[in-house]
Design a protein around this motif. Sequence first.
Motif, mmCIF file in Angstrom:
data_model
loop_
_atom_site.group_PDB
_atom_site.id
_atom_site.type_symbol
_atom_site.label_atom_id
_atom_site.label_comp_id
_atom_site.label_asym_id
_atom_site.label_seq_id
_atom_site.Cartn_x
_atom_site.Cartn_y
_atom_site.Cartn_z
ATOM 1 N N ARG A 149 15.707 -9.465 -7.000
ATOM 2 C CA ARG A 149 15.529 -9.373 -8.446
ATOM 3 C C ARG A 149 15.999 -8.008 -8.956
ATOM 4 O O ARG A 149 16.127 -7.050 -8.204
ATOM 5 C CB ARG A 149 14.068 -9.594 -8.813
ATOM 6 N N SER A 150 16.218 -7.916 -10.244
ATOM 7 C CA SER A 150 16.699 -6.675 -10.833
ATOM 8 C C SER A 150 15.632 -6.070 -11.735
ATOM 9 O O SER A 150 14.552 -6.631 -11.913
ATOM 10 C CB SER A 150 17.976 -6.949 -11.645
ATOM 11 N N GLY A 151 15.948 -4.908 -12.285
ATOM 12 C CA GLY A 151 15.049 -4.277 -13.229
ATOM 13 C C GLY A 151 13.736 -3.854 -12.600
ATOM 14 O O GLY A 151 13.690 -3.380 -11.468
ATOM 15 N N GLU A 152 12.656 -4.049 -13.322
ATOM 16 C CA GLU A 152 11.356 -3.573 -12.862
ATOM 17 C C GLU A 152 10.811 -4.381 -11.686
ATOM 18 O O GLU A 152 9.860 -3.960 -11.039
ATOM 19 C CB GLU A 152 10.353 -3.582 -14.008
ATOM 20 N N ASP A 153 11.417 -5.531 -11.381
ATOM 21 C CA ASP A 153 10.994 -6.361 -10.241
ATOM 22 C C ASP A 153 11.855 -6.124 -9.003
ATOM 23 O O ASP A 153 11.858 -6.936 -8.076
ATOM 24 C CB ASP A 153 11.048 -7.845 -10.626
ATOM 25 N N MET A 154 12.568 -5.031 -8.974
ATOM 26 C CA MET A 154 13.511 -4.749 -7.891
ATOM 27 C C MET A 154 12.841 -4.596 -6.526
ATOM 28 O O MET A 154 13.363 -5.033 -5.496
ATOM 29 C CB MET A 154 14.270 -3.463 -8.232
ATOM 30 N N VAL A 155 11.671 -3.981 -6.498
ATOM 31 C CA VAL A 155 10.975 -3.756 -5.232
ATOM 32 C C VAL A 155 10.164 -4.993 -4.862
ATOM 33 O O VAL A 155 9.520 -5.606 -5.727
ATOM 34 C CB VAL A 155 10.038 -2.534 -5.334
ATOM 35 N N ALA A 156 10.194 -5.385 -3.601
ATOM 36 C CA ALA A 156 9.398 -6.529 -3.142
ATOM 37 C C ALA A 156 7.926 -6.266 -3.407
ATOM 38 O O ALA A 156 7.415 -5.184 -3.088
ATOM 39 C CB ALA A 156 9.639 -6.764 -1.661
ATOM 40 N N GLY A 157 7.241 -7.238 -3.983
ATOM 41 C CA GLY A 157 5.849 -7.051 -4.378
ATOM 42 C C GLY A 157 4.897 -6.776 -3.233
ATOM 43 O O GLY A 157 3.808 -6.255 -3.446
ATOM 44 N N PHE A 158 5.315 -7.103 -2.005
ATOM 45 C CA PHE A 158 4.451 -6.909 -0.831
ATOM 46 C C PHE A 158 4.713 -5.588 -0.118
ATOM 47 O O PHE A 158 3.958 -5.183 0.759
ATOM 48 C CB PHE A 158 4.667 -8.044 0.173
ATOM 49 N N SER A 159 5.798 -4.914 -0.456
ATOM 50 C CA SER A 159 6.262 -3.782 0.348
ATOM 51 C C SER A 159 5.355 -2.566 0.260
ATOM 52 O O SER A 159 4.899 -2.184 -0.816
ATOM 53 C CB SER A 159 7.672 -3.384 -0.077
ATOM 54 N N ASN A 160 5.116 -1.923 1.404
ATOM 55 C CA ASN A 160 4.502 -0.604 1.406
ATOM 56 C C ASN A 160 5.521 0.416 0.905
ATOM 57 O O ASN A 160 6.735 0.171 0.919
ATOM 58 C CB ASN A 160 4.029 -0.215 2.805
ATOM 59 N N TYR A 161 5.029 1.560 0.493
ATOM 60 C CA TYR A 161 5.883 2.590 -0.081
ATOM 61 C C TYR A 161 5.247 3.949 0.171
ATOM 62 O O TYR A 161 4.148 4.035 0.721
ATOM 63 C CB TYR A 161 6.066 2.345 -1.584
ATOM 64 N N GLN A 181 0.830 -1.200 0.000
ATOM 65 C CA GLN A 181 0.000 0.000 0.000
ATOM 66 C C GLN A 181 0.867 1.254 0.000
ATOM 67 O O GLN A 181 2.041 1.230 0.392
ATOM 68 C CB GLN A 181 -0.917 0.025 1.221
ATOM 69 N N ASN A 182 0.264 2.339 -0.431
ATOM 70 C CA ASN A 182 0.909 3.638 -0.397
ATOM 71 C C ASN A 182 0.654 4.269 0.967
ATOM 72 O O ASN A 182 -0.464 4.687 1.270
ATOM 73 C CB ASN A 182 0.344 4.529 -1.513
ATOM 74 N N ASN A 183 1.676 4.338 1.801
ATOM 75 C CA ASN A 183 1.516 4.868 3.158
ATOM 76 C C ASN A 183 1.235 6.362 3.181
ATOM 77 O O ASN A 183 0.830 6.903 4.213
ATOM 78 C CB ASN A 183 2.757 4.561 3.997
ATOM 79 N N ASP A 184 1.412 7.035 2.049
ATOM 80 C CA ASP A 184 1.036 8.449 1.969
ATOM 81 C C ASP A 184 -0.481 8.606 1.986
ATOM 82 O O ASP A 184 -1.008 9.641 2.401
ATOM 83 C CB ASP A 184 1.563 9.073 0.668
ATOM 84 N N ILE A 185 -1.167 7.558 1.540
ATOM 85 C CA ILE A 185 -2.620 7.603 1.400
ATOM 86 C C ILE A 185 -3.328 6.787 2.467
ATOM 87 O O ILE A 185 -4.328 7.213 3.043
ATOM 88 C CB ILE A 185 -3.037 7.089 -0.002
#
Length: 545
Positions: free
Chosen positions: A428-440, A389-393
Amino acid sequence: MKIKSLFLSAVCLLLAASLSFGQNVPNDWYFGNPDDTYQGISVYKAYNEFIKDKKGKTVVVAIIDSGIDIDHEDLKENLWVNPKEVPGNGKDDDNNGYIDDIHGWNFIGGPNGANVGPDSYEAVRVYNSLKAKYEQADVNKLDKKQKKEYDTYVRAKSNVEKEIQSAQNSLKQITNIETRIKSAFDALEIAAEGKTFDKAFLDSLNVTGNQELNMAKNIAIQYLSGTDLNTIDGIRKQILEDVEGDRQNFQRKLDYSFNASFDPRKTIVKDDYTNVNEKYYGNADAEGPDPLHGTHVGGIVGALRGNSLGADGIAPNVKLMSVRAVPDGDERDKDVANAIRYAVDNGASVINMSFGKGFGTHKQVVDEAVKYAASKDVLLVHAAGNSAQNNDITENFPNAVFEKKSGFIFKKKQKAKNWIEVGALSYRSGEDMVAGFSNYGKTMVDIFAPGVQIYATTPDNSYAPLQGTSMASPVVAAVAAAIRSYYPELSAVQVKESIMNSATKISSVVKVPGSKTEKVSFADLSISGGIVNMYEALMYASTMK
């Protein structure tokens, strides 16, 4: 914020012939440099080129979590020991209000030594506390303050009902999956009779028109390549054990996590829960009944280095203080606030907090503890959450924004300066660099750190890879501890500045966590727009006054 099993969803994907387990990666995949095979954080470079023979100051890092295995072979030498407390004499020798707190304190234990294991989620507690008031309320007659509280009630009610329905549906799916797995492996066993069971055999297996055999083939290939299992019976046994683990997880949700009538607090802790300012309760059991999560987090920070056991921790010259405040469920704000204060008062200069939730019942109590930590120059490092989820929202608690009576004001001047919020990076590298579960969050998450397949200590002298922002947070806490060890004159705010301003900047486009198609610049997922780098952080710190 415990690690939750994803096995059921993986098997469901497998039934659709689209399963893709994670690849094998080195246990120290993130210890290398950013330009290596994997996106590293320069741990080896920091030790080989910067720390070398430097002598640093011992730094106490408090791990507010589920507890730490105090007898673990790779941790016990690095555990904090209260120097003024005599073990087991039943006295408060140092007059800090806590009896026999040798390695830390347990705020979810009782005076007779009992411990809270499972507990409810905060959504259930909010729902229970507001149900009588708003269940039959006429929304049109509510004033502004009541309307806000009513909205919280509705959100909590929706969350509880959704989770209960999801758990019930998952339990039904598991029963069906178990039947199919047994049938599939019976078919595989017949097909393998008289042949050598290996990947070559599986690759040559004709499964056209046989859905069950195709399922067993795909599962077996993944287990052969990803584990040390090499027999049909071994793989079948392991996969059924994994499914049973999922069954127990979903049943626990119904029995404990989202059970409105479940409250272990009254019978175990026996504090005055309504008194959020109460401090002196709990017991000295800093390990607790299930220290898996805290042991893993603690190992990332401070497992012994260079002893050829398991995995090395990141921080040098560190002592780990175990402050138990996180049950199998959501932590309570009163306990979190007291855990922070205990850690501060007993010498911690860095506090790791790998937990979080969607509701904050007594946030102002936690805010006051955060301000107290700031007044004592203590740095707080917190996991951003695993909800993609977006923690800003969407609110995630606890957080660095101080609450006012009128609600949250997302302005820089209202945020704690001694707080670092951490998102999770994949191998992972490239467009999969961020963990799919991570908040941001561009304004609410500070930095990213490795948080997928992080190999570290687990109870009973064992080791395992786990994932979550829970694992990313202690990576940053360890880097902070290293800075405080070699540059003890720097303030908590300066340590944060060192970490933020030295981050490895990433300009590439990545997938937004939780989305298969939406993409965004990595720089837009956090304040720093980068990944923690231990070597660069130490170099930056060395230039500060």
